[in-house]
Design an enzyme around this catalytic site. Structure first.
Site, PDB file in Angstrom:
ATOM      1  N   LYS A 156      54.374  49.600  35.460  1.00  0.00           N
ATOM      2  CA  LYS A 156      55.453  49.492  34.671  1.00  0.00           C
ATOM      3  C   LYS A 156      56.345  48.802  35.412  1.00  0.00           C
ATOM      4  O   LYS A 156      56.564  48.772  36.732  1.00  0.00           O
ATOM      5  CB  LYS A 156      55.896  50.610  33.890  1.00  0.00           C
ATOM      6  CG  LYS A 156      56.938  50.293  32.649  1.00  0.00           C
ATOM      7  CD  LYS A 156      55.939  50.209  31.514  1.00  0.00           C
ATOM      8  CE  LYS A 156      56.687  49.972  30.324  1.00  0.00           C
ATOM      9  NZ  LYS A 156      56.040  50.451  28.951  1.00  0.00           N
TER      10      LYS A 156
HETATM   11  N1  GLU Z   1      54.345  47.578  26.659  1.00  0.00           N
HETATM   12  C1  GLU Z   1      53.274  48.233  26.017  1.00  0.00           C
HETATM   13  C2  GLU Z   1      53.118  49.555  26.250  1.00  0.00           C
HETATM   14  O1  GLU Z   1      54.068  50.280  26.677  1.00  0.00           O
HETATM   15  C3  GLU Z   1      52.105  47.338  26.326  1.00  0.00           C
HETATM   16  C4  GLU Z   1      51.496  47.244  27.686  1.00  0.00           C
HETATM   17  C5  GLU Z   1      50.418  46.449  27.859  1.00  0.00           C
HETATM   18  O2  GLU Z   1      50.118  45.798  27.080  1.00  0.00           O
HETATM   19  O3  GLU Z   1      50.088  46.330  28.993  1.00  0.00           O
HETATM   20  O4  GLU Z   1      52.319  50.123  25.917  1.00  0.00           O
END
Ligand code: GLU
Length: 416
Positions: free
Chosen positions: A104
């Site tokens: 993240k």
């Molecule tokens: N931000 C989204 C989540 O928390 C998508 C993450 C992604 O597609 O890598 O799942």
């Protein structure tokens, strides 16, 4: 007391470790992140002054594949929040059985206060600062809170310019014109819809007659609101950061989406049938399905007893704390956990990544069919374990996700 999401994420690991009788060495291993990078992002603003922002990228686990996870731009972002979000991505990818790990990123900034060009400079500088720890086989970012396809396009371009070739597979959630996937934008909402439909079926509820309340009206909240509105459900209340609107006969979601998509806040919407409601009161208003689709730690010990619904469907990551989870379970409320409920986004991100690597693009039908298949398979597995062991859906989901990671750690061993 402000809850630290990293502490929450570690507590969740302890809960599942106890339930599974997990090897204490593995528990210890899972509670730490592989690496966290803190970067400083200096930006010359349009008026010539210099502003310095702080950014993060965290890899929690790459044991099952490259890191995967969004990037959020928010003035509240902290390193510990990003660590927790990276941990949740590990579980989400594992639960859906995607060959990806958890990562993240975040930048501590209020993007609404930046001009378009300032936002571009900030994004490009952040991308340059984290360039050595991202890449199609290292870690693949995506959109999250306050980031979108345009921001992914800038990251893809910055990475590509530095490598001297176009590398579309470095991020997902890109515009379709430069290697994005059809169906990626509404994917999280679609996934929520499939899972809710399946849950209603298990409980013998008719989805169409359910009364819905949604916190958050961005990509996730807005999409699920639209899908359920089209299905015929009454959406009693929705909210954004400005506050919420309530109407017992059901809000006209199409008009509200039109309004917010033009950049307006819900609080400024004029319709004298609608009552203004705070984000806090919205959560405790009676409904059948409550969908927190904004930020973490909103259903907590203090308000959990006042939640009046049958199902909590977690559109956001981490909206319910472990204490509140327990209280809701005791009240007979079914909480469909984030790592299952909102997995549709990363699932179609995975499809996008595969399409980019193969340079072969799928049609929307195929995307939605495969998305539904993966979401329902995970849902059935989770539901079955929760029934078998008489545990809540979150712990059941964690058992599946953590077992796969634990197995990968066992097979690979600890280096050296
Ligand atoms: N931000 C989204 C989540 O928390 C998508 C993450 C992604 O597609 O890598 O799942």
């Amino acid at each position: 007391m402000v809850l630290n999401p990293f502490e929450v994420a570690k507590k969740q690991i302890d809960i599942v470790a106890e339930e599974m009788e997990l090897d204490p060495n593995v528990t210890k291993y899972l509670k730490r992140v592989e690496r966290s990078l803190i970067v400083s992002i200096p930006i010359v603003m349009d008026d010539g002054t210099l502003e310095i922002f702080e950014g993060y990228r965290v890899h929690h686990s790459t044991v099952r594949g490259p890191g995967k996870g969004g990037i959020r731009f928010s003035p509240e972002v902290t390193l510990d929040e990003v660590k927790a979000l990276a941990i949740w991505m590990t579980w989400k990818c594992s639960l859906l059985n995607l060959p990806l790990g958890g990562a993240k990123g975040g930048v501590c900034v209020d993007p609404r206060k930046l001009s378009f060009r300032e936002l571009e400079r900030l994004t490009r500088r952040y991308a340059s600062e984290i360039i050595n720890i991202i890449g199609p086989d290292i870690d693949i970012p995506a959109p999250d809170v306050n980031t979108n396809a345009q921001i992914m396009a800038w990251i893809m371009d910055t990475y590509s310019m530095n490598k001297g070739r176009s590398v579309p597979g470095v991020v997902t959630g890109k515009p379709i014109e430069i290697g994005g996937s059809v169906g990626r934008e509404p994917a999280t909402g679609m996934g929520l819809y499939y899972v809710l439909e399946a849950m209603c079926e298990k409980l013998g509820l008719d989805l169409k007659t359910q009364k819905i309340i949604i916190q958050g009206f961005g990509n996730v909240g807005g999409t699920i609101a639209e899908l359920l509105y089209k299905e015929g459900c009454k959406i009693l209340a929705v909210s954004d950061i400005s506050g919420g609107l309530y109407y017992s006969d059901g809000l006209e979601i199409d008009k509200l989406l039109d309004w917010t998509q033009k950049g307006n806040y819900l609080n400024d919407y004029k319709d004298n049938r609608y009552k203004k409601i705070t984000n806090y009161d919205l959560l405790t208003t009676e409904c059948d399905v409550l969908i927190p689709a904004a930020l973490e730690n909103v259903i907590i010990q203090k308000n959990a007893n006042d939640i009046k619904c049958k199902i909590v469907l977690e559109g956001a990551n981490g909206p319910v704390t472990p204490e509140a989870d327990k209280m809701l379970f005791e009240k007979g409320i079914h909480v469909i956990p984030d790592i299952l409920a909102n997995g549709g986004g990363v699932c179609v991100s995975y499809f996008e990544y595969v399409q980019d690597i193969r340079a072969y693009f799928w049609e929307l039908d195929r995307i939605n069919k495969e998305l539904k298949k993966i979401m329902l398979r995970a849902f059935e597995e989770v539901y079955e374990i929760s029934k078998e062991r008489n545990i809540n859906l979150r712990t059941a989901a964690y058992i599946i996700a953590v077992s796969r990671i634990a197995k990968a750690i066992e097979l690979r061993g600890i280096f050296p």
